[in-house]
Write an enzyme that holds these catalytic residues in place. Structure first.
Site, PDB file in Angstrom:
ATOM      1  CE  LYS A  63      -2.100  -1.245   3.873  1.00 30.04           C
ATOM      2  NZ  LYS A  63      -1.495  -2.562   4.114  1.00 30.04           N
ATOM      3  NE  ARG A 107      -5.224  -0.634   8.931  1.00 30.62           N
ATOM      4  CZ  ARG A 107      -3.922  -0.806   8.736  1.00 30.62           C
ATOM      5  NH1 ARG A 107      -3.293  -1.804   9.267  1.00 30.62           N
ATOM      6  NH2 ARG A 107      -3.242   0.037   8.028  1.00 30.62           N
ATOM      7  NE  ARG A 133       7.369  -2.466   6.293  1.00 29.08           N
ATOM      8  CZ  ARG A 133       6.038  -2.553   6.284  1.00 29.08           C
ATOM      9  NH1 ARG A 133       5.334  -1.955   5.356  1.00 29.08           N
ATOM     10  NH2 ARG A 133       5.431  -3.244   7.215  1.00 29.08           N
ATOM     11  NE  ARG A 144       5.766  -0.459  10.008  1.00 27.74           N
ATOM     12  CZ  ARG A 144       4.664  -0.498   9.277  1.00 27.74           C
ATOM     13  NH1 ARG A 144       4.605   0.186   8.132  1.00 27.74           N
ATOM     14  NH2 ARG A 144       3.628  -1.212   9.646  1.00 27.74           N
ATOM     15  NE  ARG A 154       1.655  -5.190  10.900  1.00 29.11           N
ATOM     16  CZ  ARG A 154       2.754  -4.913  10.208  1.00 29.11           C
ATOM     17  NH1 ARG A 154       3.936  -5.325  10.646  1.00 29.11           N
ATOM     18  NH2 ARG A 154       2.689  -4.221   9.113  1.00 29.11           N
TER      19      ARG A 154
HETATM   20  P1  AP5 Z   1       4.746  -1.477   1.902  1.00 31.22           P
HETATM   21  O1  AP5 Z   1       4.452  -0.645   0.732  1.00 31.22           O
HETATM   22  O2  AP5 Z   1       5.403  -0.837   3.064  1.00 31.22           O
HETATM   23  O3  AP5 Z   1       3.439  -2.278   2.369  1.00 31.22           O
HETATM   24  P2  AP5 Z   1       2.175  -1.779   3.145  1.00 31.22           P
HETATM   25  O4  AP5 Z   1       0.995  -2.473   2.554  1.00 31.22           O
HETATM   26  O5  AP5 Z   1       2.119  -0.306   3.221  1.00 31.22           O
HETATM   27  O6  AP5 Z   1       2.496  -2.435   4.544  1.00 31.22           O
HETATM   28  P3  AP5 Z   1       2.278  -1.937   6.013  1.00 31.22           P
HETATM   29  O7  AP5 Z   1       2.978  -2.931   6.869  1.00 31.22           O
HETATM   30  O8  AP5 Z   1       2.637  -0.509   6.196  1.00 31.22           O
HETATM   31  O9  AP5 Z   1       0.759  -2.087   6.171  1.00 31.22           O
HETATM   32  P4  AP5 Z   1       0.022  -2.266   7.476  1.00 31.22           P
HETATM   33  O10 AP5 Z   1      -1.356  -2.090   7.024  1.00 31.22           O
HETATM   34  O11 AP5 Z   1       0.328  -3.502   8.212  1.00 31.22           O
HETATM   35  O12 AP5 Z   1       0.664  -1.135   8.388  1.00 31.22           O
HETATM   36  P5  AP5 Z   1       0.273   0.381   8.682  1.00 31.22           P
HETATM   37  O13 AP5 Z   1       1.513   1.164   8.671  1.00 31.22           O
HETATM   38  O14 AP5 Z   1      -0.846   0.824   7.865  1.00 31.22           O
HETATM   39  O15 AP5 Z   1       5.608  -2.702   1.391  1.00 31.22           O
HETATM   40  C1  AP5 Z   1       6.095  -3.660   2.268  1.00 31.22           C
HETATM   41  C2  AP5 Z   1       7.455  -4.168   1.783  1.00 31.22           C
HETATM   42  O16 AP5 Z   1       7.308  -4.851   0.560  1.00 31.22           O
HETATM   43  C3  AP5 Z   1       8.460  -3.059   1.524  1.00 31.22           C
HETATM   44  O17 AP5 Z   1       9.716  -3.486   1.913  1.00 31.22           O
HETATM   45  C4  AP5 Z   1       8.422  -2.854   0.019  1.00 31.22           C
HETATM   46  O18 AP5 Z   1       9.651  -2.397  -0.494  1.00 31.22           O
HETATM   47  C5  AP5 Z   1       8.069  -4.232  -0.480  1.00 31.22           C
HETATM   48  N1  AP5 Z   1       7.213  -4.204  -1.657  1.00 31.22           N
HETATM   49  C6  AP5 Z   1       6.178  -3.365  -1.891  1.00 31.22           C
HETATM   50  N2  AP5 Z   1       5.610  -3.633  -3.076  1.00 31.22           N
HETATM   51  C7  AP5 Z   1       6.309  -4.684  -3.598  1.00 31.22           C
HETATM   52  C8  AP5 Z   1       6.195  -5.443  -4.810  1.00 31.22           C
HETATM   53  N3  AP5 Z   1       5.248  -5.170  -5.704  1.00 31.22           N
HETATM   54  N4  AP5 Z   1       7.066  -6.465  -5.015  1.00 31.22           N
HETATM   55  C9  AP5 Z   1       8.039  -6.747  -4.089  1.00 31.22           C
HETATM   56  N5  AP5 Z   1       8.195  -6.057  -2.937  1.00 31.22           N
HETATM   57  C10 AP5 Z   1       7.331  -5.048  -2.686  1.00 31.22           C
HETATM   58  O19 AP5 Z   1      -0.255   0.239  10.185  1.00 31.22           O
HETATM   59  C11 AP5 Z   1       0.604  -0.049  11.242  1.00 31.22           C
HETATM   60  C12 AP5 Z   1      -0.197  -0.244  12.537  1.00 31.22           C
HETATM   61  O20 AP5 Z   1      -0.899   0.968  12.850  1.00 31.22           O
HETATM   62  C13 AP5 Z   1      -1.255  -1.317  12.517  1.00 31.22           C
HETATM   63  O21 AP5 Z   1      -0.750  -2.575  12.795  1.00 31.22           O
HETATM   64  C14 AP5 Z   1      -2.197  -0.818  13.592  1.00 31.22           C
HETATM   65  O22 AP5 Z   1      -1.722  -1.108  14.852  1.00 31.22           O
HETATM   66  C15 AP5 Z   1      -2.165   0.675  13.410  1.00 31.22           C
HETATM   67  N6  AP5 Z   1      -3.225   1.149  12.488  1.00 31.22           N
HETATM   68  C16 AP5 Z   1      -3.042   1.665  11.253  1.00 31.22           C
HETATM   69  N7  AP5 Z   1      -4.226   1.992  10.701  1.00 31.22           N
HETATM   70  C17 AP5 Z   1      -5.170   1.646  11.592  1.00 31.22           C
HETATM   71  C18 AP5 Z   1      -6.588   1.726  11.591  1.00 31.22           C
HETATM   72  N8  AP5 Z   1      -7.260   2.200  10.538  1.00 31.22           N
HETATM   73  N9  AP5 Z   1      -7.261   1.267  12.659  1.00 31.22           N
HETATM   74  C19 AP5 Z   1      -6.596   0.786  13.729  1.00 31.22           C
HETATM   75  N10 AP5 Z   1      -5.269   0.695  13.821  1.00 31.22           N
HETATM   76  C20 AP5 Z   1      -4.543   1.122  12.751  1.00 31.22           C
END
Ligand code: AP5
Length: 588
Positions: free
Chosen positions: A92, A168, A203, A232, A243
């Site tokens: 994402k 979410r 990552r 992270r 997660r």
């Molecule tokens: P990346 O682009 O970073 O993936 P991502 O989908 O953004 O992953 P996140 O881990 O950030 O998502 P998440 O939803 O778990 O965490 P968030 O920060 O939102 O890519 C990942 C890796 O893959 C990178 O190394 C990249 O280089 C590689 N990659 C990307 N695309 C690729 C491809 N096509 N091919 C190969 N490699 C690739 O949330 C964190 C925490 O915050 C949650 O756990 C929760 O506690 C809290 N939180 C966030 N939002 C909410 C909400 N709405 N409600 C409640 N709690 C929340």
């Protein structure tokens, strides 16, 4: 010598098509209220349309040229509203980087907002920290308040938004519904579980630029960046699994809330490939919105897409008719908006003077379609071809235009009074402008070696004042001359003058190689809409289609076209070379 395609099918006065469904009611309503208009002209124009199978498009011309800008509004600024969802590490954040770069949306990532709160040590951060570190969701009320506040800010309203990681939970989706926040599209990135774990564990984040890397998939560009990368705290295998579990528990309810606008994308492909699909989807929404918001735009409403088989020459009657109508509608819209210096740049193979199939007959037919249409609306149109340039033994004219004036005279303009009354022929120059002329259509004005048309052109536009002057396929760039005169004398002023004409229609085919084959795609702009970039795609059974890749407010540069075709963002694309390099030469 340019080949002519003056077949009887082009210029015969008898209607050869029985397929036409044009009726009197399909013509401009104003036609019926024009007492001055000679009915033979109307008949002649209808006959031309019928013969060429013009589509039935209600026209919107009015008797007088309006100088108001208020009639047609281009909706290019209507902001996009995008949600992106998917399991942890589905990509994402990575796609959001590319989307923001390309579409300028305001990126609202709940993960990033929460991490910022944690690192600033705010109350929200303190409460969120333990949930985040364990991989669970932060309580709804905290996240909802945060997102609602961010969405209400001016920049999100003005530029559109990209919600990443929200909603979410079902409660979060409901809260948005109550606030009447609905996305144009809900993008779901789909990646198998085992890949997700590897992506999370590998990552790394750059705390300086915020850029996302992966130790194997997307390593940092330099040792300096590598040294400052951070991991992270929730990116351990154990936490990722937790997660993922939570994501799966909630995803179904969220997906069902947005099923009407949901598009699932296979995100287990290189990020550039995923982005190509994403950007096509977003561009299509933009284009559809443009079409919808200008309901009065008949061409865009009924627009059939790019015709196929464009490298079959001579072009079929249908293809010619398609382009004549497309150019005509763009010209009408531009003139109605008060523009007076217009430029049509249409380079289908038959009209491309850079190629050996340049058909002056097709160009004349286009000019005739435009002239008759405006005459049909009561305008007195002067069609102008430049005369000989230079003096004495050095007098001459561009090869492509040789004989053009005569061809125009011989063409079938309908009844006797059409040519000479409503449509007149003339040369290019100030003296050609008569008081009764309402507008001027100039046939491919161009410089010749050692001679420049711009002085005559300038004299003509000065004399024309606020009356529209339409250049059809002009070539106003410098040409090399043995004396070098053209490159040096008044060059800047000439080019500046050429720029006073605004494109009202552009159509250009793009090729992989410097020939006509194979066609890579097309660039189209029909006033007042954006430039649209299409990719030609081969289908089964030898068929083909054109798929919209991107739209642009300004004519895209070769680099932007490279990027759109290769799915790269600008900072990652290399200098144009190979097939992409060819584009540079075409567009420079
Ligand atoms: P990346 O682009 O970073 O993936 P991502 O989908 O953004 O992953 P996140 O881990 O950030 O998502 P998440 O939803 O778990 O965490 P968030 O920060 O939102 O890519 C990942 C890796 O893959 C990178 O190394 C990249 O280089 C590689 N990659 C990307 N695309 C690729 C491809 N096509 N091919 C190969 N490699 C690739 O949330 C964190 C925490 O915050 C949650 O756990 C929760 O506690 C809290 N939180 C966030 N939002 C909410 C909400 N709405 N409600 C409640 N709690 C929340």
């Amino acid at each position: 010598m340019a080949s002519l395609s003056l077949s009887s099918a082009h210029f015969s006065s008898t209607s050869s098509s029985s397929r036409s469904s044009i009726s009197t009611s399909s013509l401009s309503p104003s036609s019926t209220s024009l007492p001055l208009l000679q009915s033979p002209i109307r008949r002649r124009y209808r006959s031309l349309r019928r013969r060429l199978s013009f589509s039935v498009i209600p026209r919107r011309t009015s008797r007088s040229f309006s100088t108001s800008n208020s009639q047609i509004r281009c909706s290019i600024n209507e902001p996009l509203k995008v949600m992106i969802s998917g399991a942890p590490a589905s990509g994402k954040g990575t796609q959001c980087e590319l989307i923001v770069h390309k579409f300028g949306l305001v990126h609202i990532s709940t993960g990033d907002l929460l991490r910022a709160e944690v690192s600033s040590g705010t109350d929200i951060g303190k409460r969120a920290k333990e949930f985040m570190n364990s991989g669970s969701l932060v309580p709804d009320e905290i996240v909802i308040a945060m997102v609602a506040g961010r969405l209400s800010r001016e920049d999100a309203k003005e530029h559109g938004w990209l919600l990443d990681g929200f909603p979410r939970s079902f409660a979060q989706a409901q809260s948005l519904d109550k606030l009447n926040v609905k996305p144009d599209i809900f993008i779901l990135l789909d990646v198998p579980d085992e890949i997700l774990i590897d992506r999370c564990v590998g990552r790394r984040l750059d705390p300086v630029t915020g850029k996302i890397y992966h130790i194997k998939n997307y390593p940092p560009e330099s040792d300096e960046i590598k040294a400052r990368l951070v991991t992270r705290p929730d990116d351990t295998e154990e936490k990722v699994k937790a997660r993922l579990q939570i994501y799966k528990q909630n995803s179904e309810a969220i997906i069902s809330a947005y099923s009407d606008v949901m598009v699932k994308i296979d995100a287990n492909r290189p990020k550039e490939v995923v982005f190509e699909e994403t950007q096509t989807l977003l561009s299509q929404i933009q284009l559809k919105r443009m079409i919808k918001t200008d309901k009065a735009s008949p061409v865009q409403d009924k627009w059939r897409g790019i015709p196929t088989r464009l490298n079959n020459i001579p072009h079929s009657r249908d293809i010619r008719a398609y382009f004549y109508e497309d150019v005509l509608q763009a010209t009408i819209r531009s003139i109605k908006d008060g523009n007076t210096r217009l430029r049509v740049d249409i380079n289908i193979p038959e009209l491309n003077p850079e190629m050996d199939v340049y058909r002056i007959g097709t160009l004349m037919e286009l000019v005739q379609a435009l002239a008759l249409s405006f005459a049909d609306d009561g305008k007195r149109v002067k069609v102008c071809v430049q005369g000989s340039m230079g003096e004495g033994a050095l007098a001459g004219m561009p090869l492509q235009l040789a004989g053009t004036r005569k061809i125009l005279e011989y063409m079938d303009w309908g009844d006797d009074e059409t040519l000479g009354t409503f449509v007149k022929l003339g040369a290019i120059g100030g003296k050609e402008v008569d008081e009764e002329d309402d507008m001027f259509i100039l046939v491919a004005p161009q410089n010749a070696v050692g001679n420049c048309i711009i002085d005559d052109l300038q004299a003509m536009t000065t004399a024309a004042g606020k009356r529209p002057v339409v250049l059809i396929n002009p070539r106003l760039k410098d040409l090399p001359a043995s004396s070098g005169i053209m490159q040096t004398m008044g060059r800047e002023q000439r080019l500046e003058y050429a720029l006073t004409f605004d494109n009202c229609y552009v159509f250009r085919l793009l090729y992989y190689l410097g020939t006509q084959y194979p066609i890579m795609g097309a660039l189209r702009m029909s006033y007042p809409y954006r430039y649209e970039l299409y990719k030609r795609v081969n289908e089964e059974n030898g068929k083909e289609k054109y798929v919209l890749l991107a739209t642009y407010a300004e004519r895209p540069t070769p680099e932007q076209i490279d990027d759109a075709f290769s799915g790269k963002s600008r900072d990652q694309s290399k200098k144009a070379s190979g097939i992409w390099g060819f584009l540079s030469s075409v567009f420079s």
